[in-house]
Design an enzyme around this catalytic site. Structure first.
Site, PDB file in Angstrom:
ATOM      1  N   ASP A   1       0.828  -1.172   0.255  1.00 10.91           N
ATOM      2  CA  ASP A   1      -0.072   0.092  -0.017  1.00 10.91           C
ATOM      3  C   ASP A   1       0.875   1.328  -0.077  1.00 10.91           C
ATOM      4  OD1 ASP A   1       0.578  -0.323   2.604  1.00 10.91           O
ATOM      5  OD2 ASP A   1      -1.375   0.837   3.268  1.00 10.91           O
TER       6      ASP A   1
ATOM      7  N   GLU B   1       9.100 -10.750  -3.247  1.00 10.18           N
ATOM      8  CA  GLU B   1      10.320  -9.801  -3.433  1.00 10.18           C
ATOM      9  C   GLU B   1      11.559 -10.139  -3.400  1.00 10.18           C
ATOM     10  OE1 GLU B   1       8.214  -9.659  -1.052  1.00 10.18           O
ATOM     11  OE2 GLU B   1       6.884  -7.824  -0.826  1.00 10.18           O
TER      12      GLU B   1
ATOM     13  N   HIS C   1       1.476  -0.089  10.353  1.00 11.79           N
ATOM     14  CA  HIS C   1       1.678  -1.294  10.086  1.00 11.79           C
ATOM     15  C   HIS C   1       2.840  -1.195   9.207  1.00 11.79           C
ATOM     16  CE1 HIS C   1      -0.769  -0.016   6.510  1.00 11.79           C
ATOM     17  NE2 HIS C   1      -0.197  -0.505   5.646  1.00 11.79           N
ATOM     18  N   HIS C   2       3.486  -2.319   9.156  1.00 10.38           N
ATOM     19  CA  HIS C   2       4.792  -2.398   8.422  1.00 10.38           C
ATOM     20  C   HIS C   2       6.105  -1.713   9.213  1.00 10.38           C
ATOM     21  CE1 HIS C   2       2.608  -4.384   5.226  1.00 10.38           C
ATOM     22  NE2 HIS C   2       2.611  -3.418   4.427  1.00 10.38           N
TER      23      HIS C   2
ATOM     24  N   GLY D   1      26.543 -16.505  -4.004  1.00  9.29           N
ATOM     25  CA  GLY D   1      26.112 -18.081  -3.856  1.00  9.29           C
ATOM     26  C   GLY D   1      25.037 -18.292  -3.103  1.00  9.29           C
TER      27      GLY D   1
ATOM     28  N   ASP E   1      17.423 -29.902  -7.465  1.00 10.64           N
ATOM     29  CA  ASP E   1      16.008 -30.203  -6.879  1.00 10.64           C
ATOM     30  C   ASP E   1      15.803 -29.369  -5.427  1.00 10.64           C
ATOM     31  OD1 ASP E   1      17.939 -31.803  -5.996  1.00 10.64           O
ATOM     32  OD2 ASP E   1      16.262 -33.336  -5.286  1.00 10.64           O
TER      33      ASP E   1
ATOM     34  N   ASN F   1      18.925 -34.954  -7.758  1.00  9.35           N
ATOM     35  CA  ASN F   1      19.738 -35.830  -6.884  1.00  9.35           C
ATOM     36  C   ASN F   1      19.360 -36.144  -5.580  1.00  9.35           C
ATOM     37  OD1 ASN F   1      20.599 -33.577  -6.207  1.00  9.35           O
ATOM     38  ND2 ASN F   1      22.462 -33.889  -7.299  1.00  9.35           N
TER      39      ASN F   1
ATOM     40  N   GLY G   1      18.165 -33.958  -2.916  1.00  9.92           N
ATOM     41  CA  GLY G   1      18.733 -33.150  -1.979  1.00  9.92           C
ATOM     42  C   GLY G   1      19.757 -32.281  -2.013  1.00  9.92           C
TER      43      GLY G   1
ATOM     44  N   GLU H   1      26.085 -29.329  -0.437  1.00 13.14           N
ATOM     45  CA  GLU H   1      26.098 -29.609   1.422  1.00 13.14           C
ATOM     46  C   GLU H   1      26.604 -30.961   1.594  1.00 13.14           C
ATOM     47  OE1 GLU H   1      26.077 -26.723   2.236  1.00 13.14           O
ATOM     48  OE2 GLU H   1      24.533 -25.462   1.614  1.00 13.14           O
TER      49      GLU H   1
END
Lengths: 663, 663
Positions: free
Chosen positions: A35, A72, A138-139, A490, A528, A555, A557, A561
Site C-alpha cells: 500500500d 520480493e 503497519h509494516h 552464492g 531439486d 539428485n 537433496g 552440502e
C-alpha cells in the site's frame, strides 16, 4: 494531491524519476505491490500509457513496463539476472513496500552488492508527515521510528536517499500555494544516486514517501532532465600517470617469455568486455578466464587463443601447468579473488609476475597505481601490443596445444573407464553395477560435456551455485554464449528467478535487433534442492510469455552440502516433489476464464509449457537432439534424474577444501 | 577439532547451547542448511540421538528436533507461528548460514520484533580465524569484512552475540593444550541473550563461527547449566509503588459507573493471559478485545462478559456505543495502538478515563507509573475486585444486551438483503443478478459467519493479513480456540509458513497432554495472492505428517491492495494458478522410491492430502458439514472461489482510511 498538481512548467518527482530511468534504458520495473508503493505504481502505469507522447521527458520515449513478481526476494534475483544480460550501463529497478517488502528483498540486494550488479531499489514509504509524527503504522517495528530500514540499506547498498529526510531538512517545500516546490536538491540527489549505481555497478536505495510521489519539482528540474545528462562513465585517466603505467606494462610484456591474460569478474561488471576482446585480438596473447570471468571472451573454436578456466588447484592439470609453470607474466583483468573463484585461494601465481587491472587502480608486481583505471588504459595497451601480435599468436597456438588436450575442453564425452572412475565401488554397486552406470545412468561426468554439445551461439546459461555452476565451469561455451552464476554471493535459489530476468533481458535485446540474443536461448541448470526456495517465479515467466529451458537436476537433496559435510545426514534431505506438475500448477486451470479487465489488454500472451523426464543417457540424448525441443518456444522443464552422491570434479575438490576451511 | 575435544569435565559450546534450548523447552529447530552451519547441525543430530542419556545436560531430556524448511524466510514465519502457539515462555529457534541465509530471514525476524515474538536466530559463520584474516569468502559482501550482517541484526533484534568477537577479545582461549578453554564469558553472554529473548518476548541474534561449535567450555560452565537456571521472568514489583497503583485503580473502578476491560496484544505476548482471565472472572466486568488481543479471553457463549472486538470507527456500531459512549473507565491490558489494531487511530476514548496496564509500566489517566509491571499487579487487582464481582456481572449482562444484537456476534448468516447490500449494482449485474448472489456465490458476507459456525473448541485459526484476517475479526470464536494474525507487521505470505509452526506447536502440546490442542485443528485462511509468496512450505507440512486445513480464497489477485488503491490496475493482478495440483506437486510422485538411508528411519510418516474446490455456498456448506473433512486428518486444501472486488466490511472501512492516509 492529484497528479494534476503543479504548474505547467513543474514536473512531478515521480515523473522526474521515471524519465531518468527511461534515459538509463530501463526496460522493466519489477517488484510486489504494497500500500505504501501503490501511488508510485499508478504513476508508472500512467507514464507507460503516455510514453512517446509530448508529456514524456525521456530520451527514447520508451517507458519501463511493470512486471509483478511472485515475491520480493525473487524480484531482486530477477533484477540481478536482467542487469547481467543488459550489461553494466543498464541498471535494473525493483520496487517494494517499506519494512516487509524491502527486508524480503535484502538478500537479493546484498547479492548485487557482493557481485557488483547495478540495481536501483525504490521503497514506497508512509507519508512524510506520518513519519515525522512517528505514527504506529503497519509494516513498522512498533517503535514509532522509521530509521531501522535505512540503516539496514546502508550495509548493503552503495548510496541511499530518503526523500522524507530531504523534506524534513526543508529541502523540499511547496511554494506558491501548492503549485511548485523547492526541489532542486531532490533532483540533484536523485541524479547522484543513479550515477553511483551505474558508475560503481552497485545497488542503491531510494525511499519515497507516498505523498511525495506527486511532489511538484520546479521548472528548473524539467530543464535539468534534458540539459544535464547523467554522468555514468568514469572520467579519463590523467595523461602522465597513464602513460607511465602503460610503459611499465608494455616493458613487462616485451621482456616476458610467456605472458598470458586472465579475465575475471570485473571485466564484465565494469564494462570493459569490448576493450578486453580488442586487447586479446591485437596482442595475440593466450587468454584464460576465472569462473566469474567465464564467457567474457569468446571461448569457442573460433578463438585459438582461449586456454580454459583457471581455478587454482581445482583447475585441469593442463591449465595449471600453463598458468603456474610456463607463464612468467599474468595480466589479470578485473580480478576478484574470492574462495570459489580461486579454488579456495589456491592460486600458485607470484605477485612479482602479476599485473592486475582494476576499475580504479592498476597493480604491477608490488606497486599500486591508484586512480589509473583499466577502462582508459586498455585501449592504449591494445594499441601498444598490436605490433608483435602476429608473432605472439603463433607462440600462443604452440603453447595451447597442451591445454587443448583437456578432455572437457572440447566437450568430449567420457570413456566408460573415465565415467566409472568418478564413483566408488559402493556407489557403482548401489546403482546396479558398472554396466548400468556407463550405459544408462546420467552421471555428472556425462552430463556436462553433453550439455556443452547442446549449447549454441547466443545461449545464456544460468547455473545455480552448487552442482550446476561447478559443472558448467567445465563446459566450453560457443560464441556469444554467456555463463551466469553467483560465484561469490552464492545464494541458494538465486538462479530460478534470475532466469526470469535473463529471459526479460533477451526479449529486450531481441527487440533492439541484437542478433545473438535473437538466436540464443535462455537455459537454466538448477538442483531439486535449490529449486524449492524460489520455484514460484516460473509462474511469472509463463505469465510473461517467456520460454526458458529449465533443467532440474534431481539428485534427491542438497548435493553441494553433502559433498562438504554430512553426506548421509538428514538435514541435507528435502521433501521430494512431483516436478511433472510444476508448470501446470503455475498456470491457470484449463477452464479458467480471465475476468474482463481493460488493464489486461496489453498483457503478453502466456507461454505454452512442456515437461520432460529423463532417467537415462538415451532419453536425455534423444531430447537434446529433438528438433521441436531445440526451438525453445515453450517454457520447458526437463527433470534429469541423477544419482545422489555424484558431483562434478571441480565441486568435489572445492568441497573437500571448504570442509577443512570450516573445521 | 573433533567433537571429542575437551576434558571429561568440559562441555562443548554447542552442547551448552543445546542444553539451554532444551531447558527452555524448545521442541524443534528450523532453518535451511548452509556450509557455515553444517557443523552445528551435526551437533544437533548427535545431541538429539543421545537425548535422555547421561551425556545430556538438559532438564527434561528432550532434545530439540531438526526441521528443514523450504527457505529461510519461511523458516522464520514458521518459528513465529510456533512461538505464538507455545506461549511467551517458549522461544522458537531458527538456524541459517551467514549472509545469504540470515538476510533471507530478515523480514521474518523483523516481524517477530514488531509483533513481540521470542525467536532465537542462530547464524553459522566462517571460522573465527577466517574472519580475523578478512578472507574473501563466499556469502560475503566482497569487502573482506564481516561486520555488515551484525549491524543489520542490531536493527531487528533485541540483543546480539557474536562469538567471533568474544574470541577476538581474548575471552575464549584454549588452555592446557587444546583441552579446556576460558569460556565463562561465553556461557554468561549466551545466557544473557536467551534471557532477553524470553523475558522481553523479542528476537535475538547469535553468530557462531564454525570452529567454535566445538570450543570446550570449562567445567564451571557445566555446573552453571544445572545450578544457575535462566532468569526469564520479571522480578516482582516494589511493594510500595504497586500498592499505591492498586489503590488508585480500585478507587477508579469503584467510582466508575461503567468500567470495561479491553484486552490487547501484549496480554498474549507478555504472558498474562491466565492473570487476565482471572481478573475477568473475579471482577465481573465486561470485556472487549482489540484485533491483536482477540481470543486471549474466552469469547464463546460460555462467557457472558464478552462484548466483541473494538477497532475504533471500524467496530460494529453496538461495540462503539458501549466503549465510546457508555463506558466511563477503560482498563486496557497490554495495549498496542497500531493503525490496523485501532481502526486507523480512530479510538474515541478519553485518556482521563483510561487505565493502561503494560509489561513495564502502568498509566492511569495522565500519570505514568514506571517499573510497575502488569504481571505482578494483575493478581492483586483480581483479589481487590473480587468483592463486588457478582453485582458487576449482573450489570455487565444488562449492558451487553446491546452488543449482543450485532449480527456477526453469533456467526449469524446474512439475510439476502444484507448480503446484496455489500455489492454495488454493477457488481451484482456482473455476477449474474441478485438471485445468483444470494443463492450461489460465496460472498465475504456469507463466508465469515459460516466459518464461525464451522470452528470448534481448541481450533487454531491463522488469518493472512488482508481479506482473511479482517474477515476473521468479525467471527466469534469458540472456547479455547486461538486467532493468529500479523496485524502490526502485516507481511504478505506470512500465514502459510506460520501454519507449519502452528501445526508443529499443536503436535507438541498434544504430546504434552493438552486436551484443547488434541481436540483442535490447525486452520489457515489465505488469499490466492498471498499464497504465491510462500506456498512451498506446505511441502514441509506434508513431510512432517501434519494435517492443517488450508482455505485458499481465490478472488483473482491482491484484494486488499485493490480496496486501497488501483481496483482495476494491472499491478494488483497475479498469475492465476491451478491450485488443484499444489498438494500433489509438493509430495513425491506415485512411483517414487526413497533412497535407503538410515537417517530417514526416524522420519514421521508423510500426510495424506486432499483438495476440494468450492464454487457455491452449497458446495462449501456441504464440505464444512462433511464428517470425513471435519476429522482434519489429511493436509487439505480447500479452494474457495469468490468474486473479485468483494471484501469484509472491516477491510473496506480500513482500506478507505489507509488510502487517504497514504495520499
Amino acid at each position: 494531491m492529484s497528479s494534476s498538481a503543479g504548474t505547467r512548467n513543474s514536473i512531478l518527482l515521480s515523473e522526474y524519476l521515471l524519465s531518468r530511468l527511461e534515459q538509463l534504458n530501463v526496460p522493466v520495473i519489477q517488484g510486489v505491490p504494497g500500500d505504501y508503493s501503490l501511488g508510485l505504481l499508478s504513476q508508472f502505469l500512467d507514464h507507460h500509457a503516455k510514453s512517446g507522447s509530448k508529456q514524456n521527458h525521456g530520451i527514447n520515449g520508451k517507458a519501463p513496463e511493470w512486471i509483478g513478481n511472485a515475491n520480493e526476494l525473487n524480484a531482486t534475483y530477477s533484477a540481478d539476472g536482467l542487469a547481467r544480460v543488459l550489461g553494466p550501463q543498464r541498471p535494473s529497478v525493483v520496487v517494494t513496500t517499506m519494512g516487509v517488502g524491502e527486508l524480503s528483498a535484502a538478500n537479493g540486494i546484498a547479492g548485487c552488492y557482493s557481485e557488483r550488479i547495478p540495481v536501483i531499489h525504490i521503497v514506497g514509504t508512509p507519508t512524510s508527515s506520518a513519519q515525522e509524527h512517528g505514527l504506529l503504522l503497519h509494516h513498522t517495528l512498533g517503535d514509532h521510528k522509521f530509521v531501522a530500514f535505512g540503516q539496514i540499506a546502508r550495509q548493503i547498498t552503495a548510496a541511499q536517499l530518503d526523500f522524507a529526510l530531504l523534506k524534513r531538512e526543508g529541502r523540499m517545500q511547496l511554494m506558491e500555494k501548492d503549485s511548485e516546490g523547492t526541489g532542486e536538491d531532490a533532483a540533484r540527489e536523485l541524479d547522484r544516486i543513479l550515477e553511483v549505481c551505474v558508475r560503481q555497478a552497485l545497488p542503491v536505495y531510494i525511499a519515497l514517501p507516498s505523498d511525495l510521489v506527486h511532489f511538484p519539482l520546479p521548472a528548473s528540474c524539467k530543464h535539468r532532465l534534458t540539459e544535464q545528462s547523467l554522468q555514468t562513465g568514469f572520467s579519463p585517466n590523467k595523461a602522465d600517470s597513464e602513460a607511465y603505467v602503460l610503459r611499465v606494462i608494455t616493458d613487462k610484456v616485451t621482456n616476458a617469455k610467456c605472458p598470458v591474460i586472465l579475465v575475471d569478474a570485473c571485466t564484465l561488471r565494469h564494462n570493459v568486455v569490448k576493450e578486453t576482446r580488442a586487447l586479446v585480438a591485437s596482442s595475440g596473447l593466450p587468454i584464460f578466464t576465472t569462473p566469474m570471468g567465464k564467457t567474457a571472451v569468446d571461448e569457442s573454436d573460433a578463438n585459438p587463443q582461449y586456454g580454459g578456466v583457471y581455478i587454482g588447484s581445482i583447475s585441469s592439470p593442463e591449465v595449471k601447468e600453463v598458468i603456474e609453470e610456463k607463464a612468467d607474466l599474468i595480466i589479470a583483468i578485473g580480478t576478484l579473488q574470492s574462495d570459489f573463484n580461486t579454488g579456495n585461494f589456491s592460486y600458485r601465481t607470484r605477485r612479482e609476475s602479476t599485473i592486475e587491472l582494476h576499475s580504479d587502480r592498476i597493480c604491477v608486481a608490488f606497486a599500486t597505481y591508484e586512480g589509473v583505471r583499466m577502462k582508459g588504459l586498455l585501449p592504449k595497451l591494445t594499441d601498444a601490443l598490436k605490433k608483435h601480435g602476429r608473432q605472439r599468436l603463433e607462440k600462443t597456438e604452440e603453447l595451447l596445444r597442451v591445454a587443448r588436450r583437456i578432455p572437457t575442453f572440447n566437450n568430449k564425452l567420457p570413456t566408460p573407464q573415465e565415467e566409472l572412475s568418478t564413483f566408488t565401488h559402493e556407489q557403482i554397486g548401489a546403482m546396479g553395477g558398472s554396466q548400468s552406470v556407463t550405459s544408462s545412468i546420467i552421471s555428472q561426468a556425462y552430463l556436462w560435456p553433453r550439455v556443452g554439445q547442446f549449447l549454441r551461439p547466443g545461449d545464456r546459461v544460468i547455473g545455480e551455485t552448487g552442482t550446476s555452476a561447478f559443472g558448467l565451469m567445465e563446459v566450453r561455451f560457443p560464441r556469444d554464449a554467456q555463463f551466469l552464476a553467483q560465484v561469490l554471493w552464492g545464494s541458494i535459489g538465486w538462479s530460478c528467478p534470475a532466469t526470469l530476468g535473463v529471459s526479460l533481458g533477451m526479449r529486450e535485446l531481441t527487440k533492439q535487433g541484437d542478433a545473438a540474443a535473437k538466436q540464443g536461448r535462455t537455459i537454466l541448470f538448477i538442483g531439486d534442492g535449490s529449486l524449492q526456495l524460489t520455484l514460484q517465479e516460473i509462474g511469472t515467466m509463463i505469465r510473461q510469455g517467456l520460454t526458458p529451458l529449465i533443467f532440474v537436476l534431481n539428485n534427491d537433496g542438497y548435493e553441494i552440502e553433502r559433498q562438504i559435510h554430512g553426506a548421509e545426514a538428514s538435514y541435507n534431505d528435502i521433501q521430494p516433489y512431483n516436478h511433472s506438475l510444476l508448470l501446470d500448477l503455475l498456470r491457470p486451470p484449463p477452464n479458467y476464464r480471465r475476468p474482463t479487465n481493460p488493464s489486461h489488454a496489453s498483457d503478453p500472451e502466456m507461454s505454452k509449457t512442456a515437461y520432460h523426464a529423463t532417467h537415462t543417457k538415451a532419453e536425455l540424448h534423444a531430447l537434446l537432439k529433438d528438433e521441436e525441443f531445440n526451438k525453445a518456444d515453450k517454457c520447458t522443464l526437463v527433470e534429469v534424474f541423477m544419482p545422489r552422491g555424484d558431483a562434478p570434479a571441480a565441486l568435489r575438490r572445492q568441497a573437500e577444501m571448504s570442509s577443512s576451511t570450516n573445521a
